[in-house]
Design a protein around this motif. Structure first.
Motif, short mmCIF file in Angstrom:
data_model
loop_
_atom_site.label_atom_id
_atom_site.label_comp_id
_atom_site.label_asym_id
_atom_site.label_seq_id
_atom_site.Cartn_x
_atom_site.Cartn_y
_atom_site.Cartn_z
N LEU A 137 0.83 -1.34 0.12
CA LEU A 137 -0.02 -0.06 -0.02
C LEU A 137 0.79 1.42 -0.02
O LEU A 137 0.86 2.00 0.96
CB LEU A 137 -0.79 0.03 1.16
CG LEU A 137 -1.74 -1.45 1.58
CD1 LEU A 137 -2.55 -1.07 2.76
CD2 LEU A 137 -2.80 -1.46 0.32
N PRO A 138 1.54 1.42 -1.14
CA PRO A 138 2.37 2.68 -1.36
C PRO A 138 1.76 3.99 -1.04
O PRO A 138 2.44 5.19 -0.54
CB PRO A 138 3.24 2.65 -2.57
CG PRO A 138 2.30 1.67 -3.24
CD PRO A 138 1.51 0.58 -2.56
N ASP A 139 0.40 4.01 -0.97
CA ASP A 139 -0.36 5.26 -1.10
C ASP A 139 -1.03 5.43 0.36
O ASP A 139 -1.70 6.29 0.64
CB ASP A 139 -1.35 5.30 -2.14
CG ASP A 139 -0.62 5.52 -3.39
OD1 ASP A 139 0.40 5.92 -3.64
OD2 ASP A 139 -1.52 4.79 -4.60
N ALA A 140 -0.83 4.62 1.09
CA ALA A 140 -1.31 4.68 2.46
C ALA A 140 -1.20 6.15 3.14
O ALA A 140 -0.02 6.67 3.06
CB ALA A 140 -0.75 3.76 3.36
N GLU A 141 -2.05 6.57 3.82
CA GLU A 141 -2.01 7.95 4.38
C GLU A 141 -1.11 8.18 5.36
O GLU A 141 -0.36 9.37 5.59
CB GLU A 141 -3.37 8.41 4.99
CG GLU A 141 -4.12 8.66 3.56
CD GLU A 141 -5.73 8.35 3.72
OE1 GLU A 141 -5.88 7.17 3.80
OE2 GLU A 141 -6.64 9.16 3.78
N VAL A 142 -0.98 7.10 6.35
CA VAL A 142 0.02 7.22 7.31
C VAL A 142 0.78 5.66 7.51
O VAL A 142 0.14 4.64 7.41
CB VAL A 142 -0.78 7.32 8.60
CG1 VAL A 142 0.42 7.70 9.54
CG2 VAL A 142 -1.67 8.52 8.76
N ILE A 218 -0.87 10.88 15.45
CA ILE A 218 -0.33 11.30 14.41
C ILE A 218 -1.53 11.00 13.15
O ILE A 218 -1.85 11.76 12.48
CB ILE A 218 1.06 10.50 14.07
CG1 ILE A 218 2.13 11.00 14.82
CG2 ILE A 218 1.49 10.52 12.53
CD1 ILE A 218 3.26 10.05 14.95
N CYS A 219 -2.04 9.98 13.46
CA CYS A 219 -3.20 9.62 12.62
C CYS A 219 -4.53 10.70 12.56
O CYS A 219 -4.90 11.06 11.47
CB CYS A 219 -3.76 8.21 13.06
SG CYS A 219 -2.73 6.78 12.73
N ARG A 220 -4.63 11.15 13.88
CA ARG A 220 -5.54 12.12 14.01
C ARG A 220 -5.14 13.36 13.34
O ARG A 220 -6.14 14.18 12.51
CB ARG A 220 -5.90 12.34 15.36
CG ARG A 220 -6.62 11.14 16.04
CD ARG A 220 -7.67 11.42 16.93
NE ARG A 220 -8.58 10.22 17.41
CZ ARG A 220 -8.64 9.50 18.27
NH1 ARG A 220 -7.97 9.95 19.38
NH2 ARG A 220 -9.41 8.35 18.57
N HIS A 221 -4.15 13.60 13.23
CA HIS A 221 -3.55 14.96 12.60
C HIS A 221 -3.60 14.87 11.02
O HIS A 221 -3.65 15.84 10.38
CB HIS A 221 -2.07 15.14 13.14
CG HIS A 221 -1.51 16.12 12.61
ND1 HIS A 221 -1.75 17.54 12.92
CD2 HIS A 221 -0.50 16.43 11.79
CE1 HIS A 221 -0.92 18.45 12.42
NE2 HIS A 221 -0.37 17.70 11.59
N ARG A 222 -3.34 13.40 10.46
CA ARG A 222 -2.99 13.39 9.23
C ARG A 222 -4.61 12.79 8.62
O ARG A 222 -4.58 13.11 7.14
CB ARG A 222 -2.24 12.27 8.79
CG ARG A 222 -0.59 12.67 9.46
CD ARG A 222 0.08 12.68 8.46
NE ARG A 222 1.55 12.53 8.86
CZ ARG A 222 2.41 11.54 8.61
NH1 ARG A 222 2.11 10.77 7.76
NH2 ARG A 222 3.74 11.70 9.25
#
Ligand code: C5P
Length: 223
Positions: A137-142, A218-222
């Motif tokens: 999943l190279p496009d994963a958001e985090v 970090i996830c909530r931020h991104r």
């Protein structure tokens, strides 16, 4: 890739599955354990007496095998192979010793990767493994890359296996982890590696709660 895709990679015993499972529960996402898929194939190959060095035989075995990951209480995953629940057999010493061999073959990996991409398509998933951020999943958001010292990782694995009822020695586990890391990092096809855009977390001196809290922030931020 759908919305809300999180990749968690790292070597054996870094705490990936524990924190990935907790992170998924906090976010209301599905947790997908790709190591369990390679373990499931290794287990079936051992059962059926398939030669673990025979790539064609393993690829053909996989094409005849269904592997389903079902969410279970506490964010756990039940692994169903050809309709039977094999979850409790996936962490045996025999599977530990053979899984990296099975996972080293390009034809096995390409089929696993295509199944993993299908599973992630709907989004809202946390997927853990070795090559998720770099290849699956190279496009994963985090993307997270978890590490810890060999000593810490061996101790955690030892505690986990003792809890599961296996009679293990720390020394043997350390050797097994080291051997598996070497195979995973040196294989030519999608080796264990940190993605350039991954967040590195060294968990050697961190509690699970701390790691999860940092990842969650970090996830909530991104997302
Ligand atoms: O994460 P876990 O320890 O269950 O993974 C077992 C093995 O499966 C790894 O040592 C590695 O050989 C293989 N694996 C892999 N790629 C993944 C996940 C696991 O090669 N994405």
């Amino acid at each position: 890739t759908g919305a809300g895709v999180i990749a968690v990679d790292g070597p054996a015993g870094a705490g990936k599955s524990t924190v990935a499972r907790r992170l998924a529960a906090e976010l209301g996402f599905l947790y997908l354990d790709t190591g369990a898929m390679y373990r499931a194939l290794a287990l079936k190959a051992l059962h059926e007496g398939v030669d673990l060095r025979d790539e064609a035989a393993l690829a053909s075995l996989l094409s005849d095998t269904t592997i389903d990951l079902y969410p279970a209480p506490e964010g756990r995953v039940r692994v169903i192979v050809d309709g039977a629940d094999v979850t409790d057999h996936l962490r045996s010493p025999e599977v530990n010793a053979s899984v990296a061999l099975v996972a080293g073959f390009a034809s096995v990996r390409s089929e696993m990767v295509s199944r993993q991409r299908d599973m992630a398509r709907q989004g809202a998933v946390v997927m853990d493994g070795r090559d998720i951020g770099t290849f699956v999943l190279p496009d994963a958001e985090v993307k997270f890359f978890l590490t810890a010292s060999l000593e810490a990782r061996s101790e955690r694995r030892c505690q986990e296996l003792t809890r599961l009822g296996y009679d293990v020695s720390l020394e043997r586990i350390r050797e097994e982890i080291q051997h598996r890391d070497l195979l995973d990092s040196s294989r030519p096809y999608a080796p264990l590696a940190m993605a350039e855009d991954a967040v590195l977390i060294d968990t050697t001196h961190m509690e699970v709660n701390e790691v999860v809290a940092r990842m969650l922030a970090i996830c909530r931020h991104r997302l």
